[in-house]
Motif scaffolding. Structure first.
Motif, PDB file in Angstrom:
ATOM      1  N   ALA A 186       0.836  -1.197   0.000  1.00  0.00           N
ATOM      2  CA  ALA A 186       0.000   0.000   0.000  1.00  0.00           C
ATOM      3  C   ALA A 186       0.869   1.245   0.000  1.00  0.00           C
ATOM      4  CB  ALA A 186      -0.908   0.011   1.232  1.00  0.00           C
ATOM      5  N   VAL A 187       0.289   2.325  -0.492  1.00  0.00           N
ATOM      6  CA  VAL A 187       0.942   3.627  -0.414  1.00  0.00           C
ATOM      7  C   VAL A 187       0.021   4.533   0.399  1.00  0.00           C
ATOM      8  CG1 VAL A 187       1.819   5.613  -1.700  1.00  0.00           C
ATOM      9  CG2 VAL A 187       2.092   3.303  -2.644  1.00  0.00           C
ATOM     10  N   VAL A 188       0.576   5.071   1.491  1.00  0.00           N
ATOM     11  CA  VAL A 188      -0.196   5.914   2.412  1.00  0.00           C
ATOM     12  C   VAL A 188       0.621   7.182   2.674  1.00  0.00           C
ATOM     13  CG1 VAL A 188      -1.018   6.036   4.818  1.00  0.00           C
ATOM     14  CG2 VAL A 188      -1.395   3.951   3.483  1.00  0.00           C
ATOM     15  N   THR A 189      -0.036   8.311   2.781  1.00  0.00           N
ATOM     16  CA  THR A 189       0.697   9.544   3.068  1.00  0.00           C
ATOM     17  C   THR A 189       0.917   9.678   4.577  1.00  0.00           C
ATOM     18  OG1 THR A 189      -1.258  10.905   3.418  1.00  0.00           O
ATOM     19  CG2 THR A 189      -0.477  10.691   1.134  1.00  0.00           C
ATOM     20  N   GLY A 190       1.809  10.567   4.938  1.00  0.00           N
ATOM     21  CA  GLY A 190       2.082  10.820   6.349  1.00  0.00           C
ATOM     22  C   GLY A 190       0.860  11.293   7.113  1.00  0.00           C
ATOM     23  N   GLU A 191      -0.105  11.863   6.390  1.00  0.00           N
ATOM     24  CA  GLU A 191      -1.349  12.336   7.018  1.00  0.00           C
ATOM     25  C   GLU A 191      -2.378  11.209   7.141  1.00  0.00           C
ATOM     26  OE1 GLU A 191       0.090  14.281   4.366  1.00  0.00           O
ATOM     27  OE2 GLU A 191       1.133  15.194   6.061  1.00  0.00           O
ATOM     28  N   GLU A 213      -3.620   9.337   4.436  1.00  0.00           N
ATOM     29  CA  GLU A 213      -4.505   9.196   3.272  1.00  0.00           C
ATOM     30  C   GLU A 213      -4.038   7.998   2.451  1.00  0.00           C
ATOM     31  OE1 GLU A 213      -5.186  11.488  -0.796  1.00  0.00           O
ATOM     32  OE2 GLU A 213      -4.696  12.812   0.895  1.00  0.00           O
ATOM     33  N   ILE A 214      -4.971   7.099   2.115  1.00  0.00           N
ATOM     34  CA  ILE A 214      -4.614   5.911   1.333  1.00  0.00           C
ATOM     35  C   ILE A 214      -4.560   6.266  -0.147  1.00  0.00           C
ATOM     36  CG2 ILE A 214      -5.250   3.535   0.728  1.00  0.00           C
ATOM     37  CD1 ILE A 214      -6.804   3.362   3.347  1.00  0.00           C
ATOM     38  N   ARG A 215      -3.370   6.117  -0.752  1.00  0.00           N
ATOM     39  CA  ARG A 215      -3.231   6.381  -2.188  1.00  0.00           C
ATOM     40  C   ARG A 215      -3.368   5.093  -2.996  1.00  0.00           C
ATOM     41  NH1 ARG A 215      -0.533  11.414  -2.972  1.00  0.00           N
ATOM     42  NH2 ARG A 215      -1.694  12.811  -1.613  1.00  0.00           N
ATOM     43  N   ALA A 216      -3.021   3.957  -2.373  1.00  0.00           N
ATOM     44  CA  ALA A 216      -3.169   2.657  -3.028  1.00  0.00           C
ATOM     45  C   ALA A 216      -3.192   1.579  -1.960  1.00  0.00           C
ATOM     46  CB  ALA A 216      -2.009   2.406  -3.986  1.00  0.00           C
ATOM     47  N   ASN A 217      -3.993   0.545  -2.208  1.00  0.00           N
ATOM     48  CA  ASN A 217      -4.088  -0.556  -1.244  1.00  0.00           C
ATOM     49  C   ASN A 217      -4.353  -1.837  -2.037  1.00  0.00           C
ATOM     50  OD1 ASN A 217      -4.217  -1.859   1.219  1.00  0.00           O
ATOM     51  ND2 ASN A 217      -6.381  -1.394   1.544  1.00  0.00           N
ATOM     52  N   VAL A 218      -3.284  -2.578  -2.315  1.00  0.00           N
ATOM     53  CA  VAL A 218      -3.391  -3.771  -3.157  1.00  0.00           C
ATOM     54  C   VAL A 218      -3.238  -5.020  -2.296  1.00  0.00           C
ATOM     55  CG1 VAL A 218      -2.357  -5.051  -5.079  1.00  0.00           C
ATOM     56  CG2 VAL A 218      -2.511  -2.546  -5.179  1.00  0.00           C
ATOM     57  N   VAL A 219      -4.200  -5.929  -2.391  1.00  0.00           N
ATOM     58  CA  VAL A 219      -4.146  -7.178  -1.630  1.00  0.00           C
ATOM     59  C   VAL A 219      -4.322  -8.344  -2.597  1.00  0.00           C
ATOM     60  CG1 VAL A 219      -5.167  -8.556   0.220  1.00  0.00           C
ATOM     61  CG2 VAL A 219      -5.184  -6.051   0.381  1.00  0.00           C
ATOM     62  N   ALA A 220      -3.319  -9.225  -2.657  1.00  0.00           N
ATOM     63  CA  ALA A 220      -3.454 -10.454  -3.453  1.00  0.00           C
ATOM     64  C   ALA A 220      -3.681 -11.583  -2.459  1.00  0.00           C
ATOM     65  CB  ALA A 220      -2.193 -10.691  -4.271  1.00  0.00           C
ATOM     66  N   SER A 221      -4.908 -12.095  -2.444  1.00  0.00           N
ATOM     67  CA  SER A 221      -5.238 -13.157  -1.490  1.00  0.00           C
ATOM     68  C   SER A 221      -4.832 -14.510  -2.054  1.00  0.00           C
ATOM     69  CB  SER A 221      -6.731 -13.153  -1.192  1.00  0.00           C
ATOM     70  OG  SER A 221      -7.027 -14.270  -0.381  1.00  0.00           O
ATOM     71  N   GLN A 222      -4.240 -15.318  -1.187  1.00  0.00           N
ATOM     72  CA  GLN A 222      -3.871 -16.678  -1.596  1.00  0.00           C
ATOM     73  C   GLN A 222      -4.932 -17.690  -1.153  1.00  0.00           C
ATOM     74  OE1 GLN A 222      -0.097 -17.717   0.084  1.00  0.00           O
ATOM     75  NE2 GLN A 222       0.893 -15.803  -0.473  1.00  0.00           N
ATOM     76  N   ALA A 223      -6.071 -17.196  -0.678  1.00  0.00           N
ATOM     77  CA  ALA A 223      -7.074 -18.091  -0.075  1.00  0.00           C
ATOM     78  C   ALA A 223      -7.398 -19.284  -0.968  1.00  0.00           C
ATOM     79  CB  ALA A 223      -8.344 -17.307   0.248  1.00  0.00           C
ATOM     80  N   ALA A 224      -7.586 -19.033  -2.266  1.00  0.00           N
ATOM     81  CA  ALA A 224      -7.968 -20.120  -3.177  1.00  0.00           C
ATOM     82  C   ALA A 224      -6.874 -21.189  -3.252  1.00  0.00           C
ATOM     83  CB  ALA A 224      -8.249 -19.548  -4.560  1.00  0.00           C
ATOM     84  N   LEU A 225      -5.629 -20.729  -3.154  1.00  0.00           N
ATOM     85  CA  LEU A 225      -4.482 -21.639  -3.231  1.00  0.00           C
ATOM     86  C   LEU A 225      -4.467 -22.626  -2.061  1.00  0.00           C
ATOM     87  CD1 LEU A 225      -1.735 -22.133  -4.764  1.00  0.00           C
ATOM     88  CD2 LEU A 225      -0.734 -20.467  -3.206  1.00  0.00           C
ATOM     89  N   HIS A 226      -4.906 -22.145  -0.885  1.00  0.00           N
ATOM     90  CA  HIS A 226      -4.854 -22.970   0.325  1.00  0.00           C
ATOM     91  C   HIS A 226      -6.162 -23.704   0.605  1.00  0.00           C
ATOM     92  CE1 HIS A 226      -0.976 -21.201   1.434  1.00  0.00           C
ATOM     93  NE2 HIS A 226      -1.481 -20.025   1.100  1.00  0.00           N
ATOM     94  N   ALA A 227      -7.220 -23.329  -0.119  1.00  0.00           N
ATOM     95  CA  ALA A 227      -8.558 -23.847   0.194  1.00  0.00           C
ATOM     96  C   ALA A 227      -8.612 -25.380   0.179  1.00  0.00           C
ATOM     97  CB  ALA A 227      -9.587 -23.270  -0.776  1.00  0.00           C
TER      98      ALA A 227
END
Ligand code: KG4
Ligand code: ZN
Length: 320
Positions: free
Chosen positions: A15-20, A22-36
């Motif tokens: 993720a990219v977040v500012t010092g204040e 503010e979320i500029r980017a929030n990327v999550v790649a879940s592996q849930a399917a891989l472990h299911a």
């Protein structure tokens, strides 16, 4: 701008977040399917997948933020607790990124990260408050006085709340991780259909093994077709028991510590009944309940960063 990395379990996140905050980017790649198909997270499989995903996920976060590494001023990374191999992938990647650019690095406690999901824009919460942190690995009551940390005042003596949801989901034939699926199934059931016991412990600790065993016996006592018919009722009653335990302990802790503010974070904070049961509480935004790197970058704002080369021999830690 802060670049955050999170790889403590089965989500590869940047993720990219500012010092204040503010979320500029929030990327999550879940592996849930891989472990299911294994019915749970396989640590070695998770580590290998983190290794494949960490660079593209970081790149994805920078693209989403319309930024480059030149814009990054601090690298934040989860140092623990979590799966040791999984943590090491994120930590090594963070060290390399920071070292290559001469940037400072902030090692973040994963649980502090969950709490810091409350400190982000647009509605940052101000301590003090009584925090309920409920994830797949932890069920904690936290006395939070400032943004730099927390004090644990209650914990589970056996399963974590998320673990109880996942094990219940498994008994009901839902996939892994089953918390969200159980939540959805419960919506069609009668929460009063079964009376599952809520453990009453002295002090501020939780116990979820009893309710899990009660569900196991209820499931075993039903014929296959009957079980199919009662699944939603079982899910609703089971969820009700867990949520009641969480809510009553949390309110008791708030009263005992003199907090008039309650806040809920972690994967289980996404639970619809828990959210509805605490209408006056500050609830982590849905997108920030389960593991993500925005919360890690957020926590990094309240952590003393390490200058290069001090962080090169930093180690990950599996335990809290
Ligand atoms: O915070 P998290 O992503 O990972 C840990 O740090 O453990 O929490 C994951 C946990 C899992 O046990 C998952 O089943 C549970 O959060 N969970 C839910 C819901 N969504 C996720 N439990 C109940 N209801 C939900 N809607
Ligand atoms: Zn977590």
């Amino acid at each position: 701008m802060i670049l955050g990395l999170e790889t403590s379990c089965d989500e590869t996140a940047a993720a990219v977040v500012t010092g204040e905050g503010e979320i500029r980017a929030n990327v999550v790649a879940s592996q849930a399917a891989l472990h299911a198909s294994f019915g749970g997270v396989v640590p070695e499989v998770a580590s290998r997948r983190h290794l494949e995903l960490v660079a593209p996920v970081v790149r994805g976060a920078l693209v989403e933020a319309d930024a480059t590494l030149d814009d990054v001023e601090l690298v934040a990374v989860t140092a623990g607790p979590g799966l040791i191999g999984a943590l090491l992938v994120g930590l090594s990647a963070a060290k390399a990124l920071a070292w290559g650019r001469g940037l400072p690095l902030a090692p973040v406690d994963h649980l502090h990260g969950h709490v810091a999901s409350l400190y982000l824009e647009p509605e940052p919460l101000d301590p003090p408050f009584l925090g309920l942190l409920a994830t797949g690995g932890h069920s904690l009551l936290l006395d939070v006085r400032d943004r730099s940390g927390y004090r644990v005042v209650g914990t589970t003596i056996d399963d974590a709340a998320g673990e109880a949801f996942d094990k219940g989901a498994r008994l009901l034939g839902l996939g892994y991780p089953g918390g969200a699926a159980l939540d959805r199934l419960a919506a069609d059931g009668d929460p009063e259909a079964y009376d599952f016991p809520v453990a009453r412990l002295d002090g501020l600790d939780f116990s979820f093994s009893g309710v899990k065993t009660a569900l196991l016996y209820a499931v075993r006592g039903l014929a296959v077709d009957e079980l199919e018919r009662r699944r939603a009722d079982l899910a609703a009653s089971y969820q009700r028991a867990i949520v009641r335990a969480l809510v009553s302990r949390t309110r008791a802790a708030a009263e005992e510590l003199g907090h008039d503010r309650i806040a809920v974070v972690g994967g289980v904070a996404a639970n619809s009944e828990l959210r509805a049961s605490l209408p006056d509480a500050a609830l982590a935004p849905l997108a920030l309940c389960t593991d993500n790197a925005a919360m890690i970058a957020s926590a990094a704002r309240f952590v003393e960063p390490l200058a290069p080369p001090a962080y090169l021999d930093l180690d990950a830690h599996a335990a809290a």
